[in-house]
Scaffold this motif. Structure first.
Motif, PDB file in Angstrom:
ATOM      1  N   SER A  61       1.355  -1.104   0.247  1.00 50.58           N
ATOM      2  CA  SER A  61      -0.259  -0.799  -0.370  1.00 50.58           C
ATOM      3  C   SER A  61       0.729   1.430  -0.401  1.00 50.58           C
ATOM      4  CB  SER A  61      -0.547  -0.027   1.292  1.00 50.58           C
ATOM      5  OG  SER A  61      -1.914  -1.202   1.283  1.00 50.58           O
ATOM      6  N   PHE A  62       1.409   1.488   0.663  1.00 50.39           N
ATOM      7  CA  PHE A  62       2.605   2.887   0.828  1.00 50.39           C
ATOM      8  C   PHE A  62       3.667   2.651  -0.474  1.00 50.39           C
ATOM      9  CE2 PHE A  62       7.079   3.773   1.547  1.00 50.39           C
ATOM     10  CZ  PHE A  62       6.546   5.629   1.660  1.00 50.39           C
ATOM     11  N   TYR A  63       4.149   2.415  -1.201  1.00 49.38           N
ATOM     12  CA  TYR A  63       4.173   1.304  -2.782  1.00 49.38           C
ATOM     13  C   TYR A  63       3.674   1.745  -3.432  1.00 49.38           C
ATOM     14  CZ  TYR A  63       7.273  -0.079  -6.436  1.00 49.38           C
ATOM     15  OH  TYR A  63       7.913   0.174  -7.736  1.00 49.38           O
ATOM     16  N   VAL A  64       2.479   1.740  -3.295  1.00 47.19           N
ATOM     17  CA  VAL A  64       1.635   2.187  -4.345  1.00 47.19           C
ATOM     18  C   VAL A  64       1.111   4.107  -4.440  1.00 47.19           C
ATOM     19  CG1 VAL A  64      -1.181   2.157  -5.443  1.00 47.19           C
ATOM     20  CG2 VAL A  64       0.452  -0.165  -4.722  1.00 47.19           C
ATOM     21  N   TRP A 271      13.072   6.811  -5.753  1.00 44.53           N
ATOM     22  CA  TRP A 271      14.358   6.437  -7.077  1.00 44.53           C
ATOM     23  C   TRP A 271      14.484   4.975  -6.083  1.00 44.53           C
ATOM     24  CZ3 TRP A 271      19.295   4.793  -7.012  1.00 44.53           C
ATOM     25  CH2 TRP A 271      19.553   3.853  -8.330  1.00 44.53           C
ATOM     26  N   VAL A 272      15.603   4.671  -4.956  1.00 47.99           N
ATOM     27  CA  VAL A 272      15.597   3.592  -4.716  1.00 47.99           C
ATOM     28  C   VAL A 272      14.484   2.114  -4.779  1.00 47.99           C
ATOM     29  CG1 VAL A 272      16.838   2.670  -2.336  1.00 47.99           C
ATOM     30  CG2 VAL A 272      17.342   4.645  -2.594  1.00 47.99           C
ATOM     31  N   MET A 273      13.706   2.977  -4.226  1.00 49.40           N
ATOM     32  CA  MET A 273      12.461   1.725  -3.914  1.00 49.40           C
ATOM     33  C   MET A 273      11.728   1.424  -5.771  1.00 49.40           C
ATOM     34  SD  MET A 273       9.869   3.605  -1.025  1.00 49.40           S
ATOM     35  CE  MET A 273       9.220   2.708  -1.600  1.00 49.40           C
ATOM     36  N   TYR A 274      12.150   1.897  -7.001  1.00 52.11           N
ATOM     37  CA  TYR A 274      11.604   1.691  -7.825  1.00 52.11           C
ATOM     38  C   TYR A 274      12.951   1.217  -9.021  1.00 52.11           C
ATOM     39  CZ  TYR A 274       9.433   2.217 -12.605  1.00 52.11           C
ATOM     40  OH  TYR A 274       8.641   2.350 -14.320  1.00 52.11           O
ATOM     41  N   LEU A 278      12.423  -4.946  -5.018  1.00 56.90           N
ATOM     42  CA  LEU A 278      13.039  -6.956  -4.651  1.00 56.90           C
ATOM     43  C   LEU A 278      13.718  -6.480  -3.176  1.00 56.90           C
ATOM     44  CD1 LEU A 278      12.477  -9.639  -4.262  1.00 56.90           C
ATOM     45  CD2 LEU A 278      14.174 -10.470  -5.374  1.00 56.90           C
ATOM     46  N   ALA A 279      14.713  -5.990  -3.367  1.00 56.51           N
ATOM     47  CA  ALA A 279      16.174  -5.558  -2.422  1.00 56.51           C
ATOM     48  C   ALA A 279      15.036  -4.628  -2.264  1.00 56.51           C
ATOM     49  CB  ALA A 279      17.120  -4.854  -2.557  1.00 56.51           C
ATOM     50  N   SER A 280      14.341  -3.494  -2.168  1.00 55.22           N
ATOM     51  CA  SER A 280      13.338  -2.610  -1.021  1.00 55.22           C
ATOM     52  C   SER A 280      12.442  -3.057  -0.632  1.00 55.22           C
ATOM     53  CB  SER A 280      13.419  -1.463  -1.975  1.00 55.22           C
ATOM     54  OG  SER A 280      14.028  -0.969  -2.911  1.00 55.22           O
ATOM     55  N   PHE A 281      12.223  -4.176  -1.353  1.00 54.53           N
ATOM     56  CA  PHE A 281      10.871  -4.841  -0.504  1.00 54.53           C
ATOM     57  C   PHE A 281      11.064  -6.287   0.449  1.00 54.53           C
ATOM     58  CE2 PHE A 281       8.680  -9.455  -0.498  1.00 54.53           C
ATOM     59  CZ  PHE A 281       7.348  -9.143  -0.123  1.00 54.53           C
ATOM     60  N   VAL A 282      12.336  -6.130   0.487  1.00 53.61           N
ATOM     61  CA  VAL A 282      12.492  -7.339   1.583  1.00 53.61           C
ATOM     62  C   VAL A 282      13.594  -6.595   2.768  1.00 53.61           C
ATOM     63  CG1 VAL A 282      14.600  -9.276   2.358  1.00 53.61           C
ATOM     64  CG2 VAL A 282      13.844  -9.143   0.099  1.00 53.61           C
ATOM     65  N   VAL A 283      13.853  -5.423   2.377  1.00 54.08           N
ATOM     66  CA  VAL A 283      14.289  -4.611   3.628  1.00 54.08           C
ATOM     67  C   VAL A 283      13.078  -3.875   4.261  1.00 54.08           C
ATOM     68  CG1 VAL A 283      15.673  -2.532   4.444  1.00 54.08           C
ATOM     69  CG2 VAL A 283      16.964  -4.480   2.544  1.00 54.08           C
TER      70      VAL A 283
END
Length: 404
Positions: A61-64, A271-274, A278-283
């Motif tokens: 939800s935060f990503y969207v 920019w990091v999250m986009y 995958l790394a952003s999701f895991v972290v």
């Protein structure tokens, strides 16, 4: 007979011992301590799994909500002036330039965008002879009130119509609503790619089979960057809702299709999250889940200590009350210890002396109470007295009697 009975007892003891050995692991596994451990482990696993699912939903939800749409493509349908130029003149006098109006959705505030336009047009002699021509765009916000000052842009406002959704009826002006405010505008030149006569004919000759089969077209797509790093302020009045595109040239252009592109220029955390999804999701999911588990464990530990301390205090107080000897003062002021009455039922006792039956080869068993035993001992002592125990008179006592 006795041997068979002894063998039966021995076999039964062996089977009981074997049964105890086999059931020992099961009894250990089903002990109350391990059952409490199983329950706590199950609750921890269930809670951690639920919180992990919540962490995934929260990050998604935060990503969207936080990451804007990377690219927004808005098709624009140009409107051409079909009126005949005055005096047969093919110039710009008395003629309107092609323009188009389209709605824009999905833009967010405080985000930089690069705005460009892609125009696909044929490499006809008319377009090649047009030379340089201009492309202009205006990004507009919601309708403004009548009392606000609306600036007129470099592009024309008069006679705007939008037939992209079919023929529409003329609308009456809405009271209190004026023309939309212009949030950003830009005009840039464009030109078809130049090729010499030899290069042009060689290029068309090599691609002739594709043209014949219908797998290619003699066209060219131009990409023109109109706005760079444009950013819109917060507030619903500052978010674009529509745009207006206009193409100006010395001679009318032949155009296949046009679309405007809004490309988000991501910076920092976006920019990091986009870029590293995958790394952003895991972290971030692990971090959010760790915070949730930390809060749950701290809360559990706090309530465990709170209720555990209270239960321990209650048990200690109860044990003290059971073992405490109450001292109550009597009538004379002295304290007499008083113990708590025992819950075990008292067995009535008799002071009567008894003789219990025994085997023939054993000595008889006698019982006598305390008082009876005491009286019996005194009688035995009196019976053992003899004349030897009577004191004899001394010589002095005999002389005294003679004198008398």
């Amino acid at each position: 007979m006795d041997n068979s009975h002894a063998d039966y007892k021995e076999g039964r003891a062996i089977s009981t011992r074997a049964k105890d050995i086999l059931l020992a692991p099961l009894r250990l596994a089903l002990s109350p301590t391990l059952l409490r451990t199983y329950l706590r482990t199950f609750l921890i696993l269930l809670t951690s799994t639920t919180l992990f699912a919540i962490a995934i939903v929260a990050y998604t939800s935060f990503y969207v909500a936080y990451i804007p749409v990377q690219g927004i493509s808005v098709p624009v349908y140009l409107h051409f002036d079909t009126s005949t130029p005055a005096h047969g003149n093919d110039g710009a006098a008395g003629r309107r330039f092609p323009y188009g109006v389209a709605d824009v959705k999905g833009l967010v505030a405080r985000q930089k965008y690069d705005v460009g336009v892609e125009i696909e047009l044929p490499r006809s002699d008319r377009n090649l002879a047009a030379g340089n021509w201009m492309v202009g765009v205006e990004v507009r916000g919601p309708g403004s009130t009548v009392g606000e000052e609306v600036r007129k842009g470099l592009l024309e406002w008069e006679g705007e119509e939008d037939f992209s959704r079919g023929k529409q009826r003329a609308r009456m002006p809405v009271p209190g609503v004026g023309r939309p405010a212009v949030l950003a505008r830009s005009r840039r030149p464009a030109l078809l790619t130049y090729r010499s006569w030899v290069t042009e004919h060689a290029y068309r000759t090599l691609r002739l089979p594709l043209y014949v089969l219908g797998w290619g077209q003699e066209s060219e797509t131009l990409s023109v960057l109109l706005l760079e790093s444009v950013e819109f302020e917060r507030g619903w009045r500052s978010i674009p809702t529509s745009l207006r595109l206009e193409v100006r040239s010395a001679t009318p252009l032949e155009i296949y299709r046009v679309k405007v592109l809004f490309v988000a220029r991501l910076e920092g955390l976006r920019w990091v999250m986009y870029t590293h999804r995958l790394a952003s999701f895991v972290v971030f999911t692990s971090l959010f889940w760790g915070v949730e588990m930390g809060v749950v464990l701290l809360t559990w530990g706090y309530f465990t200590l709170l209720f555990g301390a209270g239960r321990a205090n209650e048990e200690e107080a109860a044990s003290r009350e059971k073992s405490f000897i109450k001292s109550e003062p009597d009538m004379m002021g002295a304290t007499t210890p008083k113990t708590e009455p025992s819950s075990a039922p008292s067995t009535p006792r008799s002071d009567t002396s008894r003789t219990f039956p025994t085997l023939s080869n054993q000595q008889s068993l006698h019982y006598s109470s305390g008082e009876a035993g005491k009286i019996k001992r005194e009688q035995d002592r009196e019976e053992k007295l003899s004349l030897e125990d009577v004191p004899l008179r001394t010589e002095a006592e005999a002389d005294d009697e003679d004198d008398d």
